[in-house]
Motif scaffolding. Structure first.
Motif, PDB file in Angstrom:
ATOM      1  N   LEU A 105      64.230   1.721 -29.861  1.00  0.00           N
ATOM      2  CA  LEU A 105      63.557   2.921 -29.370  1.00  0.00           C
ATOM      3  C   LEU A 105      62.065   2.834 -29.649  1.00  0.00           C
ATOM      4  O   LEU A 105      61.643   2.364 -30.713  1.00  0.00           O
ATOM      5  N   PHE A 106      61.269   3.295 -28.696  1.00  0.00           N
ATOM      6  CA  PHE A 106      59.812   3.329 -28.829  1.00  0.00           C
ATOM      7  C   PHE A 106      59.350   4.756 -28.538  1.00  0.00           C
ATOM      8  O   PHE A 106      59.554   5.269 -27.424  1.00  0.00           O
ATOM      9  N   ASP A 107      58.753   5.400 -29.516  1.00  0.00           N
ATOM     10  CA  ASP A 107      58.231   6.753 -29.311  1.00  0.00           C
ATOM     11  C   ASP A 107      56.871   6.682 -28.648  1.00  0.00           C
ATOM     12  O   ASP A 107      55.940   6.072 -29.182  1.00  0.00           O
ATOM     13  N   VAL A 108      56.760   7.294 -27.476  1.00  0.00           N
ATOM     14  CA  VAL A 108      55.520   7.280 -26.699  1.00  0.00           C
ATOM     15  C   VAL A 108      54.908   8.669 -26.765  1.00  0.00           C
ATOM     16  O   VAL A 108      55.552   9.657 -26.390  1.00  0.00           O
ATOM     17  N   SER A 109      53.664   8.747 -27.214  1.00  0.00           N
ATOM     18  CA  SER A 109      53.030  10.059 -27.363  1.00  0.00           C
ATOM     19  C   SER A 109      52.367  10.534 -26.080  1.00  0.00           C
ATOM     20  O   SER A 109      52.422  11.727 -25.754  1.00  0.00           O
ATOM     21  N   SER A 149      54.919  12.971 -23.338  1.00  0.00           N
ATOM     22  CA  SER A 149      55.581  12.262 -24.423  1.00  0.00           C
ATOM     23  C   SER A 149      57.044  12.014 -24.052  1.00  0.00           C
ATOM     24  O   SER A 149      57.668  12.815 -23.359  1.00  0.00           O
ATOM     25  N   PHE A 150      57.580  10.894 -24.508  1.00  0.00           N
ATOM     26  CA  PHE A 150      58.972  10.574 -24.253  1.00  0.00           C
ATOM     27  C   PHE A 150      59.392   9.444 -25.192  1.00  0.00           C
ATOM     28  O   PHE A 150      58.570   8.877 -25.912  1.00  0.00           O
ATOM     29  N   THR A 151      60.666   9.116 -25.160  1.00  0.00           N
ATOM     30  CA  THR A 151      61.180   7.993 -25.921  1.00  0.00           C
ATOM     31  C   THR A 151      61.613   6.903 -24.960  1.00  0.00           C
ATOM     32  O   THR A 151      62.463   7.143 -24.094  1.00  0.00           O
ATOM     33  N   ALA A 152      61.007   5.722 -25.099  1.00  0.00           N
ATOM     34  CA  ALA A 152      61.396   4.575 -24.284  1.00  0.00           C
ATOM     35  C   ALA A 152      62.487   3.814 -25.022  1.00  0.00           C
ATOM     36  O   ALA A 152      62.386   3.585 -26.228  1.00  0.00           O
ATOM     37  N   VAL A 153      63.524   3.446 -24.296  1.00  0.00           N
ATOM     38  CA  VAL A 153      64.680   2.799 -24.907  1.00  0.00           C
ATOM     39  C   VAL A 153      65.017   1.527 -24.153  1.00  0.00           C
ATOM     40  O   VAL A 153      65.066   1.517 -22.918  1.00  0.00           O
ATOM     41  N   ALA A 154      65.246   0.456 -24.897  1.00  0.00           N
ATOM     42  CA  ALA A 154      65.779  -0.796 -24.347  1.00  0.00           C
ATOM     43  C   ALA A 154      67.131  -1.010 -25.006  1.00  0.00           C
ATOM     44  O   ALA A 154      67.241  -0.977 -26.234  1.00  0.00           O
ATOM     45  N   LYS A 155      68.171  -1.227 -24.192  1.00  0.00           N
ATOM     46  CA  LYS A 155      69.516  -1.173 -24.732  1.00  0.00           C
ATOM     47  C   LYS A 155      70.442  -2.176 -24.067  1.00  0.00           C
ATOM     48  O   LYS A 155      70.298  -2.496 -22.892  1.00  0.00           O
ATOM     49  N   TYR A 156      71.405  -2.652 -24.865  1.00  0.00           N
ATOM     50  CA  TYR A 156      72.486  -3.494 -24.347  1.00  0.00           C
ATOM     51  C   TYR A 156      73.803  -2.893 -24.797  1.00  0.00           C
ATOM     52  O   TYR A 156      74.013  -2.646 -25.989  1.00  0.00           O
TER      53      TYR A 156
END
Length: 615
Positions: free
Chosen positions: A271-275, A298-305
Motif C-alpha cells: 500500500l502507498f498512501d498518496v496525499s 488523497s487516496f491509497t494506491a495498492v499493488a496486489k497479487y
C-alpha cells in the motif's frame, strides 16, 4: 603513431566488450507464442469477492477470486459500445466494468489484415457482442463502493452489480454515458463515463442519499489482470506495476508482487498512501492501463497479487465519504487505457495535471540523455516525416554537439604524428630502458601539450549515447513499425534481409528476427556497418605489432556480426556515425598537414604474394 593505434585499439576493445556484455546478458529473447489462457471458472460475482461486513476502506478492498462451478454475470449482461478515433470496445453492465478495448491505430503485425491490438479483455465474452478475445487473458477496469463500518455490504454496488443505462446510448468523445443503480433503501448510485479523442476516460462516481439517515461508503477503482501476461523478459525493460505517489516512482515486476508478504485475506499487497498526486496501474512495453485520481485528491494506491487464483491487481482506494439525508457525494478519477504515445501522455501530464506521467515510459539508467534524445528525434520526425531519415539527422546533430571534443581529438592525433621523429629519437636514446622511455615520453607530451588519451574520448562518449538511443528505439512506441526505405519496414526490429537467401532473391525464408542465427546471417545494414568500421579503421596505418594488427583486422567484422541482430534503427545510427567520423577525421587532420592515406593504408593491409626468383 604506435600510441595512436594503442589508444584506438583500447577504445575499440572497450566498446566491443560493453556491447558483448549487453548482447549476451541483456539482449531480449524472442517472445514465446501467445497461448490461450487456461479455462477457469468464476465466482458468482464475476471473479470479484466484495468484502465482508465490518471491513472498512482502510483495511478492506475488493478481492479477486475464483470458485469452481460458478457463473460469470458478464456473459449475459448488456453492454454499452465504446467508439472513438483511437479506441473501440464496450462496457459491461455487470459491474460497469471497462473490459473490452481495442486500439484502432495499432495492429499486431505489419500485415494490413493483422488484428488490432487488444488491450482489455472480459472474463467471459458476451455472445451477442461477438467479442473476439482468442488467446487474451482477462484484463479489465472495474469500479465500486466499499461499505463503511456498520454499513450493509448489500447496499453498495460491487463488481458484479448489474447497472442500468440512465443516459447515453454509446460512449464517444463529447457523448458521455451515465449508469445508475438503486439499492432500494434510499441510496442511488451513478457512474458517469466520459472519453476524449485519445485514451483518457473520466469516471465520476456519485452517491445520492434519499434516505432518512446518513450513509457512509468509500469509492474505489481496480485494474485486474488474470494471470501473468506475456512479457518481453528483457532485463532493462520494466513491465508490471507502474505508478507515482507524491513524486516517487513505483515500479514492481509481476514476480515481485507474488513475493510480497501476505496481508490478511487480501493476498499479497503493498500500500502507498498518496496525499495529493499519484496514479497506479500496469504497463507493458508499448501499452498501459492506469488509474489516476483527480490531482489534489488523497487516496491509497495498492499493488496486489491474489494467492491461489493468480490474479494481479492495482487499486485506487478513496477515503470514506458520508452522504447526509438529501445530499450527494462524488469521487472523480481518470483511467488511461491505451498506447504510451509520448505526445499524448505529456499532454495528460500538463492537462489535467497527472504528475510525472511521462515517466510511465521506461527511460532507463541514462534518462538524462534518453529523454532529450527522444524529444529531439520526435521533433525531427514531425518535421521530416520519416523516422529513418530522422535518425540520420539526429546523428548529424549529435556529432555536431560533440564536434569540439572530436576536433580536439583529431588535432591531438595530428600532433602525435608531428612528434614521431622525436619519438624515434627518444627510443634510440633510451634503448631498452622502458621506464626512462616512458618518463621522457610523458615529459615530451606535456611539453608539446599533447594528450595521448584524447583519441579515445570520442569513442568512449559514444557508449552512453549508443545505449540511450538503443533505449529510445526499443521502448518508445513511435519507433514501433516505423518504416525507413524499401525493405526496412520496422526500425525497432532487426534488418529482415539475409545473406542466407541472397536478400530475398532465393525462395527460402531467412532465419527469424531476434535470433542469434539471424544476427549471423549478415543483413544488409550489418554488412554496411562492417564496411564503414573497416573504412574508419583505415584512416590510420596498420600497427606494426602483430597482436594489435590482428585485433584491428578482426574488429569490424566481429562488430558486424554482433550488431546484426540489433534494431535496424540503431544500426542505421552507427553507420551514419561512422561515415561522419571518417569525413571529420580526414578533413581535420588534412587541415593540420597530415592527410590520412586512406587508399594507401587499404593497399598496405592486403597481404601480397612473395616474389619468386626476384620476379
Amino acid at each position: 603513431m604506435q600510441d595512436n593505434n594503442r589508444n584506438l585499439i583500447l577504445a575499440t576493445v572497450l566498446s566491443f566488450l560493453v556491447i558483448l556484455v549487453w548482447y549476451t546478458v541483456f539482449a531480449p529473447t524472442p517472445p514465446e507464442p501467445t497461448q490461450a489462457p487456461a479455462t477457469t471458472s468464476q465466482t458468482a460475482d464475476g471473479g470479484v469477492n466484495t468484502p465482508t461486513a465490518g471491513q472498512t476502506a482502510a483495511t478492506g478492498g475488493a478481492q479477486l477470486g475464483e470458485q469452481p462451478g460458478s457463473n460469470d454475470p458478464t456473459a449475459a449482461a448488456g453492454r454499452v459500445v465504446i467508439e472513438s478515433p483511437a479506441l473501440s470496445g464496450s462496457i459491461s453492465l455487470a459491474g460497469g466494468r471497462i473490459d473490452d478495448l481495442l486500439l484502432r491505430d495499432y495492429r499486431e503485425t505489419l500485415e494490413g489484415n493483422s488484428p488490432l491490438v487488444r488491450l482489455l479483455s472480459p472474463t467471459a465474452p458476451n455472445a451477442d457482442q461477438q467479442i473476439s478475445t482468442t488467446g487474451a487473458k482477462p484484463y479489465y477496469a472495474v469500479y465500486g463502493w466499499m461499505p463503511a463500518a456498520g454499513t450493509d455490504p448489500a447496499l453498495v454496488p460491487g463488481p458484479a452489480t448489474i447497472w442500468q443505462v440512465e443516459s447515453g446510448d454509446s460512449l464517444a468523445p463529447g457523448k458521455p454515458v451515465t449508469l445508475i443503480w438503486d439499492n432500494g433503501a434510499g441510496q442511488i448510485f451513478r457512474r458517469i463515463f466520459e472519453l476524449d479523442d485519445h485514451y483518457l476516460f473520466t469516471v465520476t462516481q456519485t452517491l445520492e442519499n434519499t434516505g432518512a439517515a446518513a450513509f457512509s461508503a468509500a469509492p474505489y477503482g481496480i485494474i485486474a489482470r488474470h494471470g501473468q501476461p506475456d512479457t518481453q523478459n528483457f532485463f532493462v525493460l520494466h513491465e508490471g506495476v507502474v505508478g507515482m505517489h507524491d513524486g516517487e516512482l513505483i515500479e514492481q515486476d509481476y514476480d515481485d508482487l507474488a513475493e510480497l508478504d501476505p496481508i490478511d485475506r487480501e493476498g499479497r499487497a503493498q500500500l502507498f498512501d498518496v496525499s495529493e498526486n499519484g496514479w497506479i496501474g500496469f504497463t507493458d512495453k508499448y501499452w498501459m492501463t492506469t488509474l489516476a485520481p483527480v490531482p489534489g485528491q488523497s487516496f491509497t494506491a495498492v499493488a496486489k497479487y491474489a494467492d491461489g487464483v493468480d490474479i494481479y491487481q492495482t487499486e485506487a482506494r478513496f477515503p470514506v465519504q458520508t452522504a447526509a439525508p438529501g445530499a450527494t457525494v462524488s469521487a472523480g478519477s481518470y483511467l488511461f487505457a491505451g498506447a504510451k504515445e509520448w505526445e499524448v501522455i505529456n499532454g495528460y501530464q500538463e492537462t489535467p495535471g497527472i504528475q510525472r506521467f511521462v515517466d510511465s515510459i521506461d527511460w532507463g539508467w541514462f534518462y538524462f540523455l534518453t529523454k532529450p534524445i527522444f524529444r529531439l528525434l520526435h521533433w525531427l520526425n514531425g518535421f521530416i516525416g520519416n523516422m529513418g531519415w530522422s535518425i540520420i539527422a539526429l546523428t548529424f546533430i549529435l556529432k555536431l554537439l560533440v564536434f569540439p571534443l572530436a576536433r580536439k581529438s583529431y588535432v591531438s592525433m595530428a600532433k602525435m604524428k608531428e612528434l614521431q621523429p622525436q619519438m624515434e629519437a627518444l627510443k634510440e636514446r633510451t634503448g631498452d630502458d622502458r621506464a626512462k622511455f616512458q618518463k621522457e615520453m610523458m615529459e615530451l607530451y606535456k611539453r608539446e601539450k599533447v594528450n595521448p588519451a584524447a583519441g579515445c574520448l570520442p569513442v568512449l562518449l559514444q557508449i552512453p549515447i549508443f545505449f540511450s538511443l538503443y533505449k529510445v528505439i526499443f521502448v518508445t512506441i513511435e519507433l514501433r513499425h516505423a518504416p525507413w526505405v524499401g525493405w526496412i519496414r520496422d526500425l525497432s526490429a532487426p534488418d529482415p534481409s539475409s545473406l542466407w537467401n541472397l536478400f530475398g532473391m532465393l525462395p527460402w525464408a531467412a532465419p527469424g528476427q531476434g535470433t542469434l542465427l539471424h544476427s549471423m546471417s549478415l543483413p544488409i545494414l550489418a554488412i554496411l556497418l562492417g564496411i564503414s568500421m573497416w573504412m574508419q579503421q583505415k584512416l590510420n596505418p596498420a600497427p606494426t605489432d602483430p597482436a594489435q594488427k590482428m585485433i584491428f583486422a578482426w574488429m569490424p567484422w566481429i562488430f558486424m556480426f554482433m550488431l546484426g541482430g540489433f534494431a535496424s534503427g540503431l544500426v542505421l545510427y552507427w553507420i551514419t556515425n561512422n561515415v561522419i567520423t571518417i569525413f571529420q577525421q580526414y578533413t581535420i587532420m588534412s587541415m593540420h598537414g597530415h592527410r590520412p592515406d586512406l587508399f594507401g593504408n587499404i593497399k598496405s593491409s592486403i597481404p601480397s604474394r612473395p616474389k619468386k626468383d626476384g620476379k
